[in-house]
Design an enzyme around this catalytic site. Structure first.
Site, mmCIF file in Angstrom:
data_model
loop_
_atom_site.group_PDB
_atom_site.id
_atom_site.type_symbol
_atom_site.label_atom_id
_atom_site.label_comp_id
_atom_site.label_asym_id
_atom_site.label_seq_id
_atom_site.Cartn_x
_atom_site.Cartn_y
_atom_site.Cartn_z
ATOM 1 C CG HIS A 74 -2.875 -0.374 -7.060
ATOM 2 N ND1 HIS A 74 -3.363 0.322 -5.987
ATOM 3 C CD2 HIS A 74 -2.874 -1.679 -6.677
ATOM 4 C CE1 HIS A 74 -3.657 -0.519 -5.000
ATOM 5 N NE2 HIS A 74 -3.366 -1.748 -5.403
ATOM 6 N NE ARG B 57 -4.290 -1.363 0.063
ATOM 7 C CZ ARG B 57 -4.464 -2.386 -0.747
ATOM 8 N NH1 ARG B 57 -3.497 -2.735 -1.583
ATOM 9 N NH2 ARG B 57 -5.601 -3.073 -0.738
#
Length: 312
Positions: A275, A227
């Site tokens: 991502h 993250r």
């Protein structure tokens, strides 16, 4: 058996059809605002509060490996889902293989000095460089869950010294295990490539900061696959500018999409992807969900349940 489905971007009709094929005795429907009809299970991603609030569900499945977003919403809206209702995440569903591909390719990219050769190519310089040895290229994995185990397994074949750091001791063959804050320095000071696969919890936010980076060997690399909030981006850039870090590969960011004004875009030793390191693969996800629902209906033990207190 009634199942409701909600995802803001997935093709709901495809998922409904595929789930009904995998679970012939189930009726599956896409949840829409105003749908208060009973349901036994919910499959969700970024669900509105009203979708789950007040429902007597048997279980909820988050359509991803990370559950920080839904847990954050549950903390803000405790009425959204009763604490007695189990929440499941997608354990692997093809994500492990994707993480293996990504991690191995990037470690080899740095090990073979392809980043250095690209920089030389940009200067039109023909210059063979000294090789690195595997012995000096220790890889450390922060986060030893399902995906961390997969990445360690894939790197073993390449002969790199491997270590992991986690909350509990691991007994993975060929991998040194380090536990807790008291062993973090010992884990870091011999880690040439740091791979982050930690869960997103209150304890891990901002963990990759100047204090941590200073404990790595000079010329280390950072690969963030977890993250964006794990990384203090200003500290990472400072470590790159000082030479403490030789390079960073980032798949996740504290703000996504990454703002155009971010200096990460322009830093010569930062590489990035948007991502995509491990995405939900529908066929594998449906196989896991249908299998788990079948086990739950039979009262059999299952895996993948989220510990809400721990955050993963």
């Amino acid at each position: 058996m009634e199942i409701i489905f909600y995802h803001p971007t997935f093709n709901a009709a495809w998922w409904v059809n595929a789930l009904e094929k995998a679970l012939p005795h189930a009726r599956v429907r896409e949840w829409k605002v105003g749908d208060n009809n009973p349901a036994d299970y919910a499959l969700v991603w970024q669900p509105p509060v009203e979708m789950l609030a007040g429902r007597r569900l048997k279980a909820v499945f988050a359509l991803g490996a990370g559950v920080d977003a839904i847990l954050s919403k549950l903390n803000a809206h405790p009425e959204m889902l009763d604490a007695s209702i189990p929440l499941f995440r997608l354990e692997d569903t093809g994500m492990g293989l994707q993480m293996q591909e990504y991690a191995v390719s990037q470690v080899l990219h740095w090990f073979r000095r392809f980043d250095d050769y690209q920089a030389l190519k940009n200067q039109a310089l023909w210059k063979p460089l000294p090789e690195y040895t595997r012995e000096e290229f220790s890889v450390g994995i922060m986060g030893a869950g399902v995906l961390g185990a997969k990445v360690a397994e894939s790197l073993q074949a390449w002969g790199f010294p491997l270590r992991c750091w986690s909350r509990s001791r691991k007994s993975w063959p060929g991998v040194e295990s380090y536990v807790g804050r008291e062993e973090l320095h010992a884990f870091l000071n011999q880690t040439r490539v740091l791979i982050n696969l930690l869960p997103n919890t209150a304890q891990t936010v901002g963990i990759i900061n100047s204090e941590l980076l200073d404990q790595l060997p000079d010329g280390a690399y950072v690969l963030n696959l977890a993250r964006g909030v794990h990384v203090q981006e200003a500290d990472l850039l400072a470590a790159l500018d000082s030479g403490k870090l030789k390079g960073a590969m980032l798949d996740v960011f504290s703000q996504e999409p990454l703002p155009q004004e971010s200096p990460l875009w322009r830093h010569p030793r930062v590489a990035m992807t948007p991502h995509i390191a491990a995405v939900t693969r529908p066929a594998e996800a449906i196989d896991y969900i249908s299998r788990t629902i079948t086990q739950l209906e039979k009262g059999e033990p299952v895996t993948g349940q989220v510990d809400r207190a721990r955050g993963y």
